[in-house]
Motif scaffolding. Structure first.
Motif, PDB file in Angstrom:
ATOM      1  N   SER A 299      -2.988  -0.374 -11.171  1.00  9.13           N
ATOM      2  CA  SER A 299      -3.234   0.935 -10.503  1.00  9.13           C
ATOM      3  C   SER A 299      -1.613   1.716 -10.638  1.00  9.13           C
ATOM      4  O   SER A 299      -0.744   1.030 -10.781  1.00  9.13           O
TER       5      SER A 299
ATOM      6  N   THR B 295      -6.623  -1.284  -0.674  1.00  8.88           N
ATOM      7  CA  THR B 295      -6.324  -2.222   0.377  1.00  8.88           C
ATOM      8  C   THR B 295      -6.593  -3.625  -0.409  1.00  8.88           C
ATOM      9  O   THR B 295      -7.732  -3.629  -0.576  1.00  8.88           O
TER      10      THR B 295
ATOM     11  N   ASP C 218      -6.459  10.324  -7.303  1.00  4.85           N
ATOM     12  CA  ASP C 218      -6.690  11.496  -6.348  1.00  4.85           C
ATOM     13  C   ASP C 218      -5.892  11.507  -5.341  1.00  4.85           C
ATOM     14  O   ASP C 218      -5.604  12.628  -4.702  1.00  4.85           O
ATOM     15  N   ASP C 219      -5.051  10.638  -5.318  1.00  4.71           N
ATOM     16  CA  ASP C 219      -3.908  10.696  -4.060  1.00  4.71           C
ATOM     17  C   ASP C 219      -2.611  11.454  -4.906  1.00  4.71           C
ATOM     18  O   ASP C 219      -2.094  11.187  -5.973  1.00  4.71           O
TER      19      ASP C 219
ATOM     20  N   LYS D  46      -1.571   4.368  -2.423  1.00  5.15           N
ATOM     21  CA  LYS D  46      -2.232   4.813  -1.018  1.00  5.15           C
ATOM     22  C   LYS D  46      -3.801   4.411  -0.908  1.00  5.15           C
ATOM     23  O   LYS D  46      -4.272   3.930   0.143  1.00  5.15           O
ATOM     24  N   ARG D  47      -4.479   4.374  -2.019  1.00  2.77           N
ATOM     25  CA  ARG D  47      -6.009   4.448  -1.802  1.00  2.77           C
ATOM     26  C   ARG D  47      -6.611   3.040  -1.927  1.00  2.77           C
ATOM     27  O   ARG D  47      -7.765   2.824  -1.872  1.00  2.77           O
TER      28      ARG D  47
ATOM     29  N   GLN E 156       0.887  -1.189   0.014  1.00  3.02           N
ATOM     30  CA  GLN E 156       0.109  -0.115  -0.160  1.00  3.02           C
ATOM     31  C   GLN E 156       0.759   1.295   0.021  1.00  3.02           C
ATOM     32  O   GLN E 156       0.356   2.358  -0.450  1.00  3.02           O
TER      33      GLN E 156
ATOM     34  N   ARG F 217     -12.204   3.743 -10.857  1.00  2.42           N
ATOM     35  CA  ARG F 217     -10.999   3.293  -9.769  1.00  2.42           C
ATOM     36  C   ARG F 217      -9.902   3.856  -9.878  1.00  2.42           C
ATOM     37  O   ARG F 217      -8.887   4.444  -9.015  1.00  2.42           O
TER      38      ARG F 217
ATOM     39  N   TYR G 286     -11.110  13.545  -9.515  1.00  2.00           N
ATOM     40  CA  TYR G 286     -11.759  12.397  -9.233  1.00  2.00           C
ATOM     41  C   TYR G 286     -13.269  12.876  -9.030  1.00  2.00           C
ATOM     42  O   TYR G 286     -13.660  13.655  -8.280  1.00  2.00           O
TER      43      TYR G 286
ATOM     44  N   SER H 142       0.372   9.656  -6.459  1.00  2.00           N
ATOM     45  CA  SER H 142       0.125   8.635  -7.658  1.00  2.00           C
ATOM     46  C   SER H 142      -0.162   9.729  -8.758  1.00  2.00           C
ATOM     47  O   SER H 142       0.167   9.673  -9.937  1.00  2.00           O
TER      48      SER H 142
ATOM     49  N   GLU I   6      -9.853   7.242  -8.777  1.00  6.97           N
ATOM     50  CA  GLU I   6      -9.891   7.425  -7.230  1.00  6.97           C
ATOM     51  C   GLU I   6      -8.313   7.132  -6.785  1.00  6.97           C
ATOM     52  O   GLU I   6      -7.898   8.042  -6.069  1.00  6.97           O
ATOM     53  N   VAL I   7      -7.470   6.479  -7.555  1.00  2.91           N
ATOM     54  CA  VAL I   7      -6.324   6.336  -7.222  1.00  2.91           C
ATOM     55  C   VAL I   7      -5.513   7.445  -7.460  1.00  2.91           C
ATOM     56  O   VAL I   7      -4.392   7.834  -6.610  1.00  2.91           O
TER      57      VAL I   7
END
Ligand SMILES: NC(=O)c1ccc[n+]([C@@H]2O[C@H](COP(=O)([O-])OP(=O)(O)OC[C@H]3O[C@@H](n4cnc5c(N)ncnc54)[C@H](O)[C@@H]3O)[C@@H](O)[C@H]2O)c1
Length: 448
Positions: free
Chosen positions: A178, A140, A293-294, A137-138, A133, A287, A333, A297, A290-291
């Motif tokens: 990702s 798990t 958005d960190d 980060k986003r 992770q 997704r 996102y 990344s 979403e990833v």
């Protein structure tokens, strides 16, 4: 008199390319939106339900000889590519969902189509992944391998590849997982020895994607990277790639906004129109969005997207036109849109005597619908490279730049981002490996 064909550049030719007989195993890292759209799409095409729109290997033609020769075979009839009926998929993911479940979750394809393909899609179940992770980060994951160090994990991936190899004739690995955090090249990437030591020491600059790539290289298997993370473009990996005849080819599928950028920018440059600013923004709700958005990344993606304009505009040669260009990229996102990305570009240009003008582009695209044919072509062409003596041991397949936001080149060479230069490079490479004349588009011989 010049000729449109460039003579004297014939190579040993087709006879040396090994035929695409038997099964081609495609191991996809990350069975998410892109991967499931690719796999379901290939099955839909095999069943005659839909057409492989967007795929050069399936629908593209290539001109041979003079324009008056009227010889433009399909690319797949010209070079020996694996037939879609011979393609077998498997993959790894951090979630246990099979490809039917994952495709249903991704919601890229119509429910009806996914249901129709269910018997096949549900047979493809992900192998446990190598995941950490720290690098994404986003997410798990639950379907994850454990090992005593990174080298041990890489060895486990090698074992997966070897086991799959027993069931097929050839293998290609595709990263459609990702986007990992931004990683700079360090001393650990400088040689095979340093890299192997680094894996044993769990070096932080070695991300999971690099372990998959290392495993593929060690097994002599081509590796295509659809994401922007640092994975194959460093000396240790290029060295391994050459050593084991396992082709590599840069990173990050060129699909939506960058695809457009590398079409529009060359046109402006060709006409010597200046550019003051280029603002690109996107909304994306899958997704991947979403990833991204960190921030860490996003930085990886941003670097990959930023590169193209500088190389195309060559501000050092054209300071009056491009020296002060302000280039900004945003990805937001926005869940309601899912995989249906919307991209806006505002381009502030100037013409004769410096008078300003503007161009607006609004691309309402479907991310994975654009990416799937790119992924398919990369896989089939990487397999071709592996079977072609003049290509398999050179390491980097620059001729596949056409498909990538961050093309990979030999050390010290600048990458070509212009889509039409990339397209010519790709087609001329195919002509070259088949011993055909290259095409330069000079064409004076028609006026003799
Ligand atoms: N769709 C496009 O147009 C496009 C264009 C360029 C690049 N990409 C890149 O392609 C990649 C895939 O995009 P997507 O939309 O399918 O994303 P997605 O989030 O739907 O799928 C990614 C999958 O990878 C899995 N994963 C993450 N880390 C993994 C690991 N270490 N090992 C195995 N599996 C792992 C996730 O669980 C997920 O299922 C992303 O990196 C994206 O940035 C997509």
């Amino acid at each position: 008199m010049g000729t449109e064909k460039q003579s004297g550049q014939k190579t040993a030719g087709a006879s040396q390319i090994a035929p695409a007989t038997g099964k081609l195993g495609v191991m996809v890292v990350g069975l998410g939106a892109v991967a499931t759209t690719l796999i379901a799409g290939v099955e839909a095409v095999r069943k005659g339900i839909a057409k492989p729109i967007g795929s050069l290997t399936q629908m593209g033609h290539i001109r041979l000889g003079k324009r008056t020769d009227n010889k433009s075979p399909l690319i797949k009839d010209f070079v020996p590519l694996a037939d879609l009926n011979d393609v077998v998929f498997t993959g790894w993911d951090i979630f246990k969902d099979n490809v039917y479940q994952s495709a249903s979750h991704a919601k890229v394809l119509d429910k009806d189509l996914v249901e129709q393909l269910k018997p096949y899609l549900q047979t493809i179940k992900p192998l446990p992944a190598v995941f950490d992770q720290y690098y994404v980060k986003r997410l798990t994951g639950t379907n994850v391998k454990t090992g005593k160090n990174k080298r041990d994990l890489a060895e486990q991936i090698r074992a997966d590849i070897r086991a799959f190899k027993k069931t097929v004739d050839r293998v290609v690995v595709l990263w459609a997982a990702s986007t990992e955090i931004y990683i700079e090249k360090t001393a650990v990437h400088a040689s095979i020895e340093a890299f192997e030591k680094g894996m044993e020491n769990n070096d932080i600059a070695i991300a999971p994607s690099q372990l998959y790539a290392y495993a593929a290289m060690k097994e002599g298997v081509p590796f295509a990277n659809g994401a922007p993370n640092l994975t194959v473009d460093f000396p240790a990996m290029v060295e391994l790639s050459k050593l084991n005849a396992a082709p590599v080819c840069g990173r990050d599928f060129k699909t939506g906004q960058t695809f457009m950028k590398t079409v529009i920018a060359p046109a402006l440059k060709a006409r010597l129109l200046g550019v003051r600013g280029w603002f690109s923004t996107n909304i994306l709700g899958n997704r991947d969005g979403e990833v991204l958005d960190d921030p860490q990344s996003f930085k990886t993606k941003e670097e990959s997207k930023l590169g193209s304009l500088d190389y195309i505009f060559q501000p050092e040669l054209y300071p009056d036109l491009y020296k002060d260009l302000y280039h900004k990229i945003r990805i937001n996102y926005y869940p309601p849109r899912g995989d249906d990305k919307e991209a806006w570009d505002n381009i502030d240009i100037f013409g004769w005597l410096g008078y300003p003008m503007q161009i607006k582009i609004n691309f309402l695209c479907r991310d994975s619908i654009l990416a799937a044919p790119v992924a398919l072509d990369l896989v089939l062409f990487m397999d071709l490279a592996k079977r072609t003596p003049g290509l398999r041991s050179i390491g980097v397949q620059e001729w596949l730049s056409f498909y990538l936001k961050s093309p990979q080149t030999a050390e010290g060479l600048y990458p070509e981002h212009d889509l039409f230069i990339q397209s010519m490079k790709l087609k001329n490479t195919l002509r070259h490996i088949k011993g055909e004349d290259l095409i330069t588009h000079l064409g004076l011989e028609y006026y003799d």
